[in-house]
Design a protein around this motif. Sequence first.
Motif, short mmCIF file in Angstrom:
data_model
loop_
_atom_site.label_atom_id
_atom_site.label_comp_id
_atom_site.label_asym_id
_atom_site.label_seq_id
_atom_site.Cartn_x
_atom_site.Cartn_y
_atom_site.Cartn_z
N THR A 13 75.38 21.26 -25.30
CA THR A 13 74.81 20.67 -24.21
C THR A 13 74.68 19.14 -24.07
OG1 THR A 13 73.21 22.55 -24.29
CG2 THR A 13 72.12 20.74 -23.14
N GLY A 14 74.75 18.57 -22.99
CA GLY A 14 74.55 17.05 -23.11
C GLY A 14 75.50 16.47 -23.35
N HIS A 55 77.63 15.65 -30.41
CA HIS A 55 76.41 16.55 -30.41
C HIS A 55 75.24 15.97 -31.57
CE1 HIS A 55 73.92 20.18 -30.38
NE2 HIS A 55 74.45 20.66 -31.77
#
Length: 370
Positions: A13-14, A55
């Motif tokens: 995510t992101g 991450h």
Amino acid sequence: MVRNPLIVSKKFTGVYHKVLLDGDVSFCINYKENGKVKWVTIGKKSEGINEAFCHQQRIDIINKSKFGEQAPIIKNKAKKKSSLFDDMAKEYIDNQDLKPRTAYLYKNYLNYLSSFIGDKSLSEIDADEVKKIKATLKKNEKSNATINAHIAFIRAVFNYATKNEKHKGVSPCENVDLLSIDNNRERYLSVDEVKQLKQAVKSDAMLSLFIELSLSTGGRVETILSIAKKDINFIQRTITLTNHKAKRTYTGFISDSLLALLQKRCNAIKDPNELIIKLHSKSKDKPFQAMSIRIKNIMNELFNSGLSSRDAKNRVVIHTIRHTFASHLAINGTPIFTIMKLLDHSDIKHTLRYAKLAEDSGLTHIKGLF
């Protein structure tokens, strides 16, 4: 020109990436802070960056934003990745071919520095940290040479880590100025002070022999401690001395005051390879430091009362014995080239400092000149 679109990571995510025109891949992340989305470019694939690294960086930033600092688990992992100064310094010392004296000094530097930066990772130590150490040493009245030596040791550890690919980045010592040093110690012992010193060590046979050997030859500590029975020639009254600094041997001579002590010691030795100076079993593995500490304590008690530890010109230290040997040779009119030979100096410039002590060395020649 159409920009290459950002591609969302399918795993993290992101985390995003895009393919650049040159074929390289650029990575970035986003996260929310105070309700606003923030973007941070992490780096390129050619620089070793990948999605997993991005991450981890994102998690670090979010934790820091929430807690004001890195979460303990993240902080510990970061320290493990970047070696602690203590560990790297010990590894550096263990992997160097050091003389006993240098190894002893390095371990002393490490013991002192451990309280400041020992448990810090190399990446955490910056120039400000080194400047604090420098200021503290100065406040504690350490000599300029000692302060510079500590800084040089830190630099050596960082250079070792960089060379062995255990640290990236510049040394924190790069922007730290060294202090100026005046190596010209002026202090030497008078004849009466030499008598005081001999009297103070009289009850200790080995200490007394060490002092007599030092006064008779002007040898450095390592030189005196490495003299073996086979190096003594009583017929010619000579001693083969080792200059460990220059890695060569030279000749010293046996004075009248040394002769009886040395004969007694040699008569008690059967093995020609046995060392003349034999310390107690507790200190036999560290002869240099053991002797240095004992002599230092005696010198301080006899001659250094009330003197600042930074007063290098007037304090009496173990090297003062060598300086005393050369100074009295000059005072007694010994030719400067003979003094150079007896000290095993490589350059006459190092010996010329003693020439000024022979105040009336030209008087005999001038008296009958005209």
